[in-house]
Scaffold this motif. Structure first.
Motif, PDB file in Angstrom:
ATOM      1  N   ARG A 188      11.364  34.817  55.278  1.00  0.00           N
ATOM      2  CA  ARG A 188      11.318  35.709  53.864  1.00  0.00           C
ATOM      3  C   ARG A 188      11.163  37.543  54.401  1.00  0.00           C
ATOM      4  O   ARG A 188      10.530  37.900  55.659  1.00  0.00           O
ATOM      5  CB  ARG A 188       9.900  35.573  53.193  1.00  0.00           C
ATOM      6  CG  ARG A 188       9.764  34.617  52.233  1.00  0.00           C
ATOM      7  CD  ARG A 188       9.274  34.184  51.668  1.00  0.00           C
ATOM      8  NE  ARG A 188       8.361  33.343  51.047  1.00  0.00           N
ATOM      9  CZ  ARG A 188       7.279  32.654  50.545  1.00  0.00           C
ATOM     10  NH1 ARG A 188       6.197  33.416  51.135  1.00  0.00           N
ATOM     11  NH2 ARG A 188       6.794  31.645  50.681  1.00  0.00           N
ATOM     12  N   SER A 224       9.169  28.634  56.570  1.00  0.00           N
ATOM     13  CA  SER A 224       9.887  29.850  55.234  1.00  0.00           C
ATOM     14  C   SER A 224       8.962  30.772  55.115  1.00  0.00           C
ATOM     15  O   SER A 224       9.884  32.200  54.463  1.00  0.00           O
ATOM     16  CB  SER A 224       9.754  28.369  54.103  1.00  0.00           C
ATOM     17  OG  SER A 224       8.278  27.985  54.032  1.00  0.00           O
ATOM     18  N   ARG A 225       7.683  30.930  55.409  1.00  0.00           N
ATOM     19  CA  ARG A 225       7.120  31.899  55.393  1.00  0.00           C
ATOM     20  C   ARG A 225       7.814  33.532  55.989  1.00  0.00           C
ATOM     21  O   ARG A 225       8.136  34.534  55.688  1.00  0.00           O
ATOM     22  CB  ARG A 225       5.536  32.478  55.454  1.00  0.00           C
ATOM     23  CG  ARG A 225       4.693  33.328  55.019  1.00  0.00           C
ATOM     24  CD  ARG A 225       3.075  33.220  55.773  1.00  0.00           C
ATOM     25  NE  ARG A 225       3.361  32.646  57.290  1.00  0.00           N
ATOM     26  CZ  ARG A 225       2.135  32.646  57.532  1.00  0.00           C
ATOM     27  NH1 ARG A 225       1.428  32.192  57.301  1.00  0.00           N
ATOM     28  NH2 ARG A 225       2.631  32.586  59.190  1.00  0.00           N
TER      29      ARG A 225
END
Length: 84
Positions: free
Chosen positions: A83, A79-80
């Motif tokens: 981005r 998820s990081r």
């Protein structure tokens, strides 16, 4: 293995993990967790079975804890990195 569906300590599939597989998971956790300060140099595969639980010699945590922690780290990194 999924961060949304953790493995329970009593999952029978854990009893089939070999010492080598557990060692590889520990190495992977050390690698994945290093940037977060998760360092366990003394971790090693522990007892083969205690009341039906596969253990890791790190205060004798269940192998499921190790696997679930790896899943959480991977999900966070995905998820990081996704981005913009």
């Amino acid at each position: 293995m999924s961060a949304h569906h953790p493995i329970r300590p009593t999952d029978p599939a854990l009893l089939h993990l070999t010492v080598r597989q557990l060692s590889e998971l520990i190495i992977e956790l050390r690698t994945e967790g290093r940037e977060f300060g998760l360092l366990w140099p003394s971790a090693a595969p522990g007892e083969t079975n205690l009341h039906g639980l596969r253990l890791i010699n790190l205060g004798n945590i269940p192998a499921s804890t190790l696997i679930n922690l790896l899943a959480l780290l991977r999900a966070y990194k995905r998820s990081r990195d996704a981005r913009p």
